[in-house]
Design an enzyme around this catalytic site. Structure first.
Site, short mmCIF file in Angstrom:
data_model
loop_
_atom_site.label_atom_id
_atom_site.label_comp_id
_atom_site.label_asym_id
_atom_site.label_seq_id
_atom_site.Cartn_x
_atom_site.Cartn_y
_atom_site.Cartn_z
N LYS A 194 20.01 50.68 43.28
CA LYS A 194 20.13 49.34 43.65
C LYS A 194 19.94 49.06 45.29
CE LYS A 194 22.61 46.07 45.26
NZ LYS A 194 22.17 45.45 46.37
N GLU A 269 29.39 57.38 51.20
CA GLU A 269 29.23 57.78 52.57
C GLU A 269 29.11 56.56 53.46
OE1 GLU A 269 28.36 60.66 53.65
OE2 GLU A 269 28.16 61.73 51.88
N CYS A 303 24.21 55.15 61.02
CA CYS A 303 25.81 55.32 60.63
C CYS A 303 26.41 56.43 61.46
CB CYS A 303 26.11 55.50 59.18
SG CYS A 303 24.99 56.63 58.51
N GLU A 399 33.37 49.18 64.62
CA GLU A 399 32.01 49.61 64.22
C GLU A 399 31.13 48.34 64.53
OE1 GLU A 399 30.26 50.36 60.39
OE2 GLU A 399 29.17 51.96 61.20
P1 NDP Z 1 27.06 47.14 52.73
O1 NDP Z 1 28.09 47.98 52.41
O2 NDP Z 1 27.09 45.76 52.80
O3 NDP Z 1 26.10 47.28 51.56
C1 NDP Z 1 25.61 48.62 51.15
C2 NDP Z 1 25.11 48.44 49.80
O4 NDP Z 1 25.93 47.94 48.80
C3 NDP Z 1 24.03 47.31 49.59
O5 NDP Z 1 22.81 47.68 48.65
C4 NDP Z 1 24.58 45.91 49.23
O6 NDP Z 1 23.93 45.11 48.47
C5 NDP Z 1 25.61 46.82 48.25
N1 NDP Z 1 27.03 45.92 47.76
C6 NDP Z 1 27.52 45.12 48.42
N2 NDP Z 1 28.65 44.45 47.79
C7 NDP Z 1 28.65 45.46 46.47
C8 NDP Z 1 29.75 45.71 45.48
N3 NDP Z 1 30.66 44.75 45.67
N4 NDP Z 1 29.48 46.30 44.66
C9 NDP Z 1 28.40 47.26 44.67
N5 NDP Z 1 27.35 47.17 45.64
C10 NDP Z 1 27.48 46.40 46.51
O7 NDP Z 1 26.60 47.86 53.90
P2 NDP Z 1 25.23 47.31 54.63
O8 NDP Z 1 23.95 47.32 53.97
O9 NDP Z 1 25.52 46.27 55.72
O10 NDP Z 1 24.83 48.86 55.58
C11 NDP Z 1 25.53 48.94 56.93
C12 NDP Z 1 26.72 49.64 56.58
O11 NDP Z 1 26.17 50.88 56.09
C13 NDP Z 1 27.40 49.99 58.05
O12 NDP Z 1 28.67 49.97 58.23
C14 NDP Z 1 27.01 51.43 58.10
O13 NDP Z 1 28.02 52.36 58.95
C15 NDP Z 1 26.91 51.97 56.86
N6 NDP Z 1 26.08 53.32 56.59
C16 NDP Z 1 26.60 54.60 56.32
C17 NDP Z 1 25.87 55.79 56.29
C18 NDP Z 1 26.46 56.86 56.04
O14 NDP Z 1 25.65 57.86 55.62
N7 NDP Z 1 27.82 57.08 56.16
C19 NDP Z 1 24.30 55.64 56.54
C20 NDP Z 1 23.93 54.20 56.71
C21 NDP Z 1 24.77 53.07 56.83
P3 NDP Z 1 23.44 43.91 49.42
O15 NDP Z 1 22.95 44.32 50.66
O16 NDP Z 1 22.59 43.18 48.44
O17 NDP Z 1 24.48 42.91 49.39
#
Ligand code: NDP
Length: 495
Positions: A194, A269, A303, A399
Site C-alpha cells: 500500500k 520503521e 527519516c 521531528e
Molecule cells: P504516515 O505514517 O502518515 O503514513 C505512512 C503510510 O501509512 C502511508 O502509506 C499512509 O497512507 C499509511 N497509513 C496512514 N494511516 C494508516 C492506518 N491507520 N493504518 C495503516 N496505514 C496507514 O507517514 P508519512 O507518509 O507522512 O511519512 C513520513 C513519516 O515517515 C515521517 O515521520 C518519517 O520519519 C517516517 N519515515 C520513517 C522511515 C524509517 O525507515 N524509519 C523512512 C521514511 C519515513 P496515506 O499516506 O495514504 O495516509
C-alpha cells in the site's frame, strides 16, 4: 503543466486510469472515489487514482495467499533469485521513466530520483536476490536420555510467514517499497503493498515490470488508497506480517491494530529526531559539506537525516556562518530540472506543517538562514538553520521531517551524550571527529539504531537498519530481515 518535458512513456502512463495491481492485472473500479496526484513543483494535478474497494482488498489478499501456496511455493530458491535479478535489470532499463514518474509525484529532484531512488533500489534488489539460496536453519543434538539405544537429532527450518502487507510512506516510495517487496519475495512470502496516497504510481509500474520479469501473478500486488486501506489490510486474517514505514503516531496505531487483529507480527520503521555531534577537533569544512549533503537531501524529508546539531562551542560561529552560506547557494527549482539542487516539499499538508515550524522559529529563536516559503508555484521553502534556546527547546525535540536543522552549542562530552539521548526517538546519530578512540568510547553510550562517524544518512544493503526506542521495531536488510519474514520451525527426530 511544466515546460520541462516528460518522456512520452511517462506522459502516456500518467494519462491512464489508475487503480491497483492485483493478481497480475492492472485493475480499476471506476465507481470508487478517486484522489488526485499533485506535482509538488507546480501544485498541478498530474493524474488521479481510484481508491481500493473492500472487494479489491479482498481479491488482492486472496491472490497473494493463492500464489503463496501455489506458484511461488513451487518456484525454486535459485529461480526466485534469478527473477528478482531480472526485475532489477528491468528497473534499471526503465530507470529514466521511473525516475521522472517518481519526481513528478514526490518532488524529489530528478538527479536524486535517478541516482538514489531508482539506482539504489536496483542495488538493494540485487542484494536481496543473493539471499534466495542462503536462507538456512541449524542442526542440534538433543541431550535426551537413551534407554534402548534410540538416538535423536533436531534441526530448524526457516519457513516464509505468508502474505505480507507492506505499507510505505511518500518520501522514498520506490526504495522503501523495494525493501519490503524483496524481503518478502526472497524469503518465499508474497506481498500486497500500500503506497502513500501522495506517491501511488511508481510501484504500480514496477508491479507491471515484475510480471515482465516472470514473477508469477499474485506474488506482488499493489493496492492504492488512504490509510483506511492499510488498516483493512492489517486486519485481514490471511495477512501474516505487516511491514510498515511511516510516522510514529501511525506506526503505534498500526502495531496495535496488527496485534489486536490476529497477533500479526509487525515491523515498524518510524520517525526520528536524529542527533549529529561535531566534536572540538571536527573539520569544519567537511562538517558543513556533510550537513548540506545529509540533512538537506530531499529537502530534509529523510527519516535517517540529522535534525539536531550539537556543535562544540569553539566551532559554532564558523560552522553556522559557513553552513548558512553553503545553503544560500543551493539552486532551488522544479524537481524535474537537472540543474535543481533543492526542490519542493512533497505535498501541501507537509508544506503547511513546515511553515508552522518557521513561524515558531521566528517568534522564539535566532534564525541563522532560511525560514521562509519561496515565492513561486508549488511547495517550496528555504533550507533553514535555527539556533536552539537551550537543551529543552521544542525545536530540538519535535521531528520536522523537513529542511530545518536546530543547533545547540556544547562544552562537555558527558553532557553531550545526555543531550543526544534526551529524545523518545532512537533512529540514527552521528559523531564528527578525527579522534577514533573517543568515537569508539562514545558509540556504546548513544541510544540509536545506527551510529555513523564522519557521515550520516547513508544506507547500505549489507548493514541492518532500524530504530531503537520510539523509532521502531525490527531491522531491514543485512541478514536481520530474514527473522522477521520467516517462522522458525523446529523438527526433532528419534531414530
Ligand atoms: P504516515 O505514517 O502518515 O503514513 C505512512 C503510510 O501509512 C502511508 O502509506 C499512509 O497512507 C499509511 N497509513 C496512514 N494511516 C494508516 C492506518 N491507520 N493504518 C495503516 N496505514 C496507514 O507517514 P508519512 O507518509 O507522512 O511519512 C513520513 C513519516 O515517515 C515521517 O515521520 C518519517 O520519519 C517516517 N519515515 C520513517 C522511515 C524509517 O525507515 N524509519 C523512512 C521514511 C519515513 P496515506 O499516506 O495514504 O495516509
Amino acid at each position: 503543466m511544466t515546460d520541462i518535458q516528460l518522456l512520452p512513456a511517462v506522459q502516456a502512463f500518467l494519462a491512464r486510469e489508475h487503480g491497483h495491481f492485483i493478481d497480475g492485472q492492472y485493475q480499476v473500479d471506476s465507481l470508487t472515489p478517486a484522489f488526485a496526484v499533485v506535482d509538488p513543483s507546480t501544485a498541478l494535478t498530474v493524474a488521479s487514482v481510484h481508491e481500493a474497494s473492500a472487494a479489491e482488498v479482498e481479491s488482492a489478499v486472496a491472490g497473494a495467499a493463492k500464489a503463496f501456496k501455489g506458484s511461488w511455493a513451487q518456484t525454486l530458491p535459485y529461480v526466485k533469485g534469478v527473477l528478482l535479478n531480472k526485475l532489477a535489470d528491468l528497473i534499471e532499463a526503465n530507470g529514466d521513466e521511473l525516475a521522472q514518474l517518481e519526481t513528478v509525484c514526490s518532488g524529489k529532484s530528478i538527479n536524486l530520483a535517478r541516482g538514489l531512488e531508482i539506482a539504489q533500489s536496483v542495488v538493494f534488489l540485487r542484494y536481496f536476490a543473493g539471499w534466495a539460496t542462503k536462507i538456512t536453519g541449524e542442526t542440534m543434538t538433543p541431550s535426551l536420555p537413551s534407554f534402548a539405544g534410540e538416538q535423536y537429532t533436531a534441526f530448524t527450518r526457516r519457513e516464509p510467514v505468508g502474505v505480507v502487507a507492506g505499507i510505505v510512506p511518500w518520501n522514498f516510495s520506490v526504495m522503501i517499497g523495494i525493501w519490503k517487496i524483496a524481503s518478502a519475495l526472497v524469503t518465499g512470502c508474497t506481498v500486497v503493498i500500500k503506497p502513500s496516497e501522495f506517491t501511488p504510481l511508481t510501484l504500480l509500474r514496477i508491479a507491471e515490470l515484475a510480471i515482465e520479469a516472470g514473477i508469477p501473478a499474485g506474488v506482488f500486488n499493489v493496492l492504492n488508497g488512504r490509510g483506511s486501506i492499510g488498516q483493512q489490510l492489517i486486519e485481514h486474517p490471511l495477512v501474516r506480517k505487516v511491514a510498515f514505514t511511516g510516522s510514529v503516531p501511525t506506526g503505534l496505531a498500526v502495531g496495535r491494530a496488527a496485534m489486536a487483529a490476529n497477533l500479526t507480527r509487525a515491523t515498524l520503521e518510524l520517525g526520528g529526531k536524529n542527533a549529529a555531534a561535531f566534536l572540538a577537533d571536527a573539520n569544519v569544512d567537511g562538517a558543513v559539506a556533510g550537513i548540506v549533503q545529509t540533512a538537506f537531501v530531499h529537502q530534509g524529508q529523510v527519516c535517517a537525516a540529522p535534525e539536531r546539531l550539537y556543535v562544540h562551542r569553539s566551532l559554532v560561529a564558523e560552522l553556522t556562518e559557513k553552513l548558512g552560506k553553503a545553503l544560500g547557494q543551493l539552486r532551488i527549482g522544479n524537481a524535474l530540472d537537472a540543474e535543481t539542487q533543492f526542490g519542493p516539499l512533497a505535498n501541501s499538508v507537509h508544506f503547511e506543517k513546515i511553515l508552522g515550524f518557521f513561524r515558531r522559529a521566528h517568534a522564539s529563536n535566532h534564525v541563522v538562514c532560511g525560514g521562509r516559503a519561496v515565492e513561486r508555484a508549488g511547495y517550496f521553502v528555504e533550507p533553514t538553520v535555527v539556533m536552539a534556546n537551550g537543551a529543552d527547546d521544542p525545536l530540538l525535540h519535535e521531528e520536522t521531517f523537513g529542511p530545518i536543522v536546530c543547533v545547540l552549542p556544547f562544552d562537555d562530552e558527558q553532557q553531550l551524550v545526555e543531550w543526544m539521548n534526551d529524545s523518545p526517538y532512537g533512529l540514527t546519530a552521528s559523531l564528527w571527529t578525527n579522534d577514533l578512540s573517543k568515537a569508539l568510547r562514545l558509540i556504546p553510550q548513544i541510544e540509536a539504531g545506527t551510529v555513523w562517524v564522519n557521515m550520516h544518512t547513508f544506507l547500505d544493503p549489507s548493514v541492518p537498519f532500524g530504530g531503537s526506542k520510539a523509532s521502531g521495531v525490527g531491522r531491514e536488510f543485512g541478514s536481520a530481515f530474514i527473522e522477521d519474514y520467516t517462522e522458525l520451525k523446529s523438527v526433532m527426530i528419534r531414530y
